[in-house]
Design a protein around this motif. Sequence first.
Motif, PDB file in Angstrom:
ATOM      1  N   ASP A 140       0.846  -1.195   0.000  1.00 55.82           N
ATOM      2  CA  ASP A 140       0.000   0.000   0.000  1.00 55.82           C
ATOM      3  C   ASP A 140       0.882   1.247   0.000  1.00 55.82           C
ATOM      4  O   ASP A 140       1.192   1.817   1.042  1.00 55.82           O
ATOM      5  N   GLY A 141       1.314   1.650  -1.194  1.00 51.61           N
ATOM      6  CA  GLY A 141       2.214   2.797  -1.323  1.00 51.61           C
ATOM      7  C   GLY A 141       3.655   2.451  -1.023  1.00 51.61           C
ATOM      8  O   GLY A 141       4.531   3.320  -1.068  1.00 51.61           O
ATOM      9  N   VAL A 142       3.920   1.213  -0.692  1.00 50.63           N
ATOM     10  CA  VAL A 142       5.277   0.729  -0.414  1.00 50.63           C
ATOM     11  C   VAL A 142       5.455  -0.611  -1.117  1.00 50.63           C
ATOM     12  O   VAL A 142       4.509  -1.158  -1.674  1.00 50.63           O
ATOM     13  N   ALA A 143       6.671  -1.139  -1.069  1.00 48.04           N
ATOM     14  CA  ALA A 143       6.895  -2.471  -1.643  1.00 48.04           C
ATOM     15  C   ALA A 143       6.099  -3.511  -0.853  1.00 48.04           C
ATOM     16  O   ALA A 143       5.809  -3.327   0.333  1.00 48.04           O
ATOM     17  N   ALA A 144       5.746  -4.578  -1.508  1.00 45.86           N
ATOM     18  CA  ALA A 144       5.055  -5.687  -0.851  1.00 45.86           C
ATOM     19  C   ALA A 144       6.071  -6.779  -0.547  1.00 45.86           C
ATOM     20  O   ALA A 144       6.573  -7.446  -1.454  1.00 45.86           O
ATOM     21  N   ILE A 145       6.389  -6.965   0.739  1.00 51.35           N
ATOM     22  CA  ILE A 145       7.358  -7.972   1.146  1.00 51.35           C
ATOM     23  C   ILE A 145       6.736  -8.818   2.258  1.00 51.35           C
ATOM     24  O   ILE A 145       6.683  -8.390   3.427  1.00 51.35           O
ATOM     25  N   PRO A 146       6.230  -9.993   1.930  1.00 44.87           N
ATOM     26  CA  PRO A 146       5.668 -10.872   2.963  1.00 44.87           C
ATOM     27  C   PRO A 146       6.724 -11.212   4.022  1.00 44.87           C
ATOM     28  O   PRO A 146       7.930 -11.165   3.762  1.00 44.87           O
ATOM     29  N   ASP A 147       6.255 -11.557   5.194  1.00 42.34           N
ATOM     30  CA  ASP A 147       7.133 -11.840   6.327  1.00 42.34           C
ATOM     31  C   ASP A 147       8.226 -12.860   5.994  1.00 42.34           C
ATOM     32  O   ASP A 147       7.965 -13.878   5.344  1.00 42.34           O
ATOM     33  N   THR A 148       9.450 -12.554   6.437  1.00 42.65           N
ATOM     34  CA  THR A 148      10.576 -13.471   6.200  1.00 42.65           C
ATOM     35  C   THR A 148      11.244 -13.919   7.498  1.00 42.65           C
ATOM     36  O   THR A 148      12.126 -14.772   7.469  1.00 42.65           O
ATOM     37  N   ASP A 149      10.840 -13.333   8.642  1.00 44.16           N
ATOM     38  CA  ASP A 149      11.532 -13.654   9.899  1.00 44.16           C
ATOM     39  C   ASP A 149      10.596 -14.136  11.001  1.00 44.16           C
ATOM     40  O   ASP A 149      11.019 -14.240  12.153  1.00 44.16           O
ATOM     41  N   GLY A 150       9.350 -14.435  10.636  1.00 45.79           N
ATOM     42  CA  GLY A 150       8.405 -14.870  11.656  1.00 45.79           C
ATOM     43  C   GLY A 150       8.144 -13.808  12.703  1.00 45.79           C
ATOM     44  O   GLY A 150       7.719 -14.119  13.822  1.00 45.79           O
ATOM     45  N   GLY A 151       8.405 -12.556  12.345  1.00 46.73           N
ATOM     46  CA  GLY A 151       8.193 -11.455  13.291  1.00 46.73           C
ATOM     47  C   GLY A 151       9.292 -11.302  14.320  1.00 46.73           C
ATOM     48  O   GLY A 151       9.170 -10.498  15.252  1.00 46.73           O
ATOM     49  N   ALA A 152      10.391 -12.036  14.164  1.00 46.47           N
ATOM     50  CA  ALA A 152      11.449 -12.017  15.174  1.00 46.47           C
ATOM     51  C   ALA A 152      12.041 -10.625  15.375  1.00 46.47           C
ATOM     52  O   ALA A 152      12.289 -10.199  16.511  1.00 46.47           O
ATOM     53  N   TRP A 153      12.295  -9.900  14.284  1.00 43.30           N
ATOM     54  CA  TRP A 153      12.898  -8.580  14.390  1.00 43.30           C
ATOM     55  C   TRP A 153      11.873  -7.459  14.401  1.00 43.30           C
ATOM     56  O   TRP A 153      12.059  -6.464  15.101  1.00 43.30           O
TER      57      TRP A 153
END
Length: 268
Positions: A164-177
Amino acid sequence: MARTRRRSRSRRRRWRSLTRGAAFIAALLPLAALTILAVHYAGLVTDNEEVAPVRAPLPAPPAQAASGAAAGEGEPSDELAVRVPDPQWVERVAEVTGIPSRALQAYASADLTLAAEQPDCGIAWNTLAGIGSVESGHGSHGSSVLASDGWVSPRIVGPALNGDGVAAIPDTDGGAWDGDDVWDRAVGPLQFIPETWRHWGADGNLDGVRDPNHIDDAALAAARYLCQSGSMDGTEAWRAAILRYNPLTAYVDSVAARATEYATLALE
């Protein structure tokens, strides 16, 4: 008498001609001024598209090397020796540039370390400072504070990269960071995306932990990431490296302007 009238009419014609000429010139002057301004500012825009900051050298001899983990902290680091900048240089340049001294120490340390690791890269502390300023105000975005130990608190986490107005990058770290297990978010004072951090994370403070929320780790990782394609010497190479960090021309221009400002102040 007739000659007098003719001379009078002739003088009036010459006067009207001069008056019209003066009026014509007066009318042209604002247009000329606008044209000059337009050319000037057009030139600035054109030049700005090709700008890259000057390199502000660190003092010689470079500062000492540090190695190993801090007592009681993490595991021994697998980093090569990290160079530490001269404290007096840090104090002076921080004062004249307005860069927080703890952030400047991290940028200069990364510069010195890369000069030993990858001497052909040519990255400079003021480039890293330009990025740190644009990304997070050197770790001061929002209510965050950069402490003397190099940690930024509370953590700086960017918006969800959900397209949404930014790049679309699905989660890659399981929310760790980033605390988000649906979408990735940029993290830390230099705003690393988790997947990028997984590949390029560094241990700049030699505590055995690679954490994007620590200014030393983030600065060293950013320096290595920027040097991945080789030399940054020259406008084209410098801009190409910064575009890899954030693929927006306006972003590159902002970093260049801030880096140039810092270099200019430091060299005075």
